[in-house]
Write a protein that holds these residues in place. Structure first.
Motif, PDB file in Angstrom:
ATOM      1  N   ASP A  43       0.849  -1.193   0.000  1.00  0.00           N
ATOM      2  CA  ASP A  43       0.000   0.000   0.000  1.00  0.00           C
ATOM      3  C   ASP A  43       0.881   1.237   0.000  1.00  0.00           C
ATOM      4  OD1 ASP A  43      -1.799   2.050   0.291  1.00  0.00           O
ATOM      5  OD2 ASP A  43      -2.881   1.143   1.953  1.00  0.00           O
ATOM      6  N   THR A  51       0.066   4.209  -0.481  1.00  0.00           N
ATOM      7  CA  THR A  51      -0.666   5.438  -0.183  1.00  0.00           C
ATOM      8  C   THR A  51      -0.434   5.964   1.221  1.00  0.00           C
ATOM      9  OG1 THR A  51      -2.664   4.276   0.542  1.00  0.00           O
ATOM     10  CG2 THR A  51      -2.471   4.776  -1.821  1.00  0.00           C
ATOM     11  N   VAL A  52       0.116   5.142   2.114  1.00  0.00           N
ATOM     12  CA  VAL A  52       0.357   5.574   3.492  1.00  0.00           C
ATOM     13  C   VAL A  52       1.716   5.083   3.969  1.00  0.00           C
ATOM     14  CG1 VAL A  52      -2.083   5.680   4.156  1.00  0.00           C
ATOM     15  CG2 VAL A  52      -0.830   3.563   4.439  1.00  0.00           C
ATOM     16  N   HIS A 105      -7.183  -0.785   8.568  1.00  0.00           N
ATOM     17  CA  HIS A 105      -6.276  -0.589   7.436  1.00  0.00           C
ATOM     18  C   HIS A 105      -5.771  -1.906   6.823  1.00  0.00           C
ATOM     19  CE1 HIS A 105      -2.976   2.064   5.562  1.00  0.00           C
ATOM     20  NE2 HIS A 105      -3.197   1.007   4.839  1.00  0.00           N
TER      21      HIS A 105
END
Length: 116
Positions: free
Chosen positions: A32, A34-35, A43
């Motif tokens: 992921d 995005t973070v 999450h």
């Protein structure tokens, strides 16, 4: 009651209701971009909440370690935290809000759930 006792009570409560305990995911999310960190209990479960099948089934419970950095400059006062754990009970298409709220309410308010 200690934090460990509370964690154990929570997980056992949901295991008694058909949930499988899953391990806390890494603080550094896998796959992921995005973070930077795992920021919420849900999450690591996003792919499963979006419809993928989880290997442990449709009812899960966990204690997810999380890091929040949004207000990192404020950490240290009485209202901000950066590292914490979220206790979670998850339904992947098995039940919805009414049953989830009912179980959580029972956990929080029913004295028979607590050690004597």
């Amino acid at each position: 009651m200690t934090a460990n006792e509370l964690r154990t009570m929570y997980v056992n409560f949901f295991k008694e209701r058909g949930h499988k305990e899953i391990a806390s995911a890494s603080l550094l999310p896998e796959n992921d971009p995005t973070v930077l960190f795992t920021t919420a209990g849900m999450h690591p479960l996003v792919p499963y909440l979006l419809g993928e099948k989880h290997p442990s089934g449709k009812r899960l419970t966990d204690i997810q370690k999380c890091v929040r950095t949004e207000d990192i400059d404020e950490v240290g006062d009485d209202t901000h935290c950066t590292f914490f754990e979220m206790l979670g009970n998850w339904s992947l298409g098995d039940y919805f809000k009414q049953e989830s709220i009912s179980m959580s309410f029972d956990f929080l308010t029913n004295p028979k759930n607590y050690p004597q």
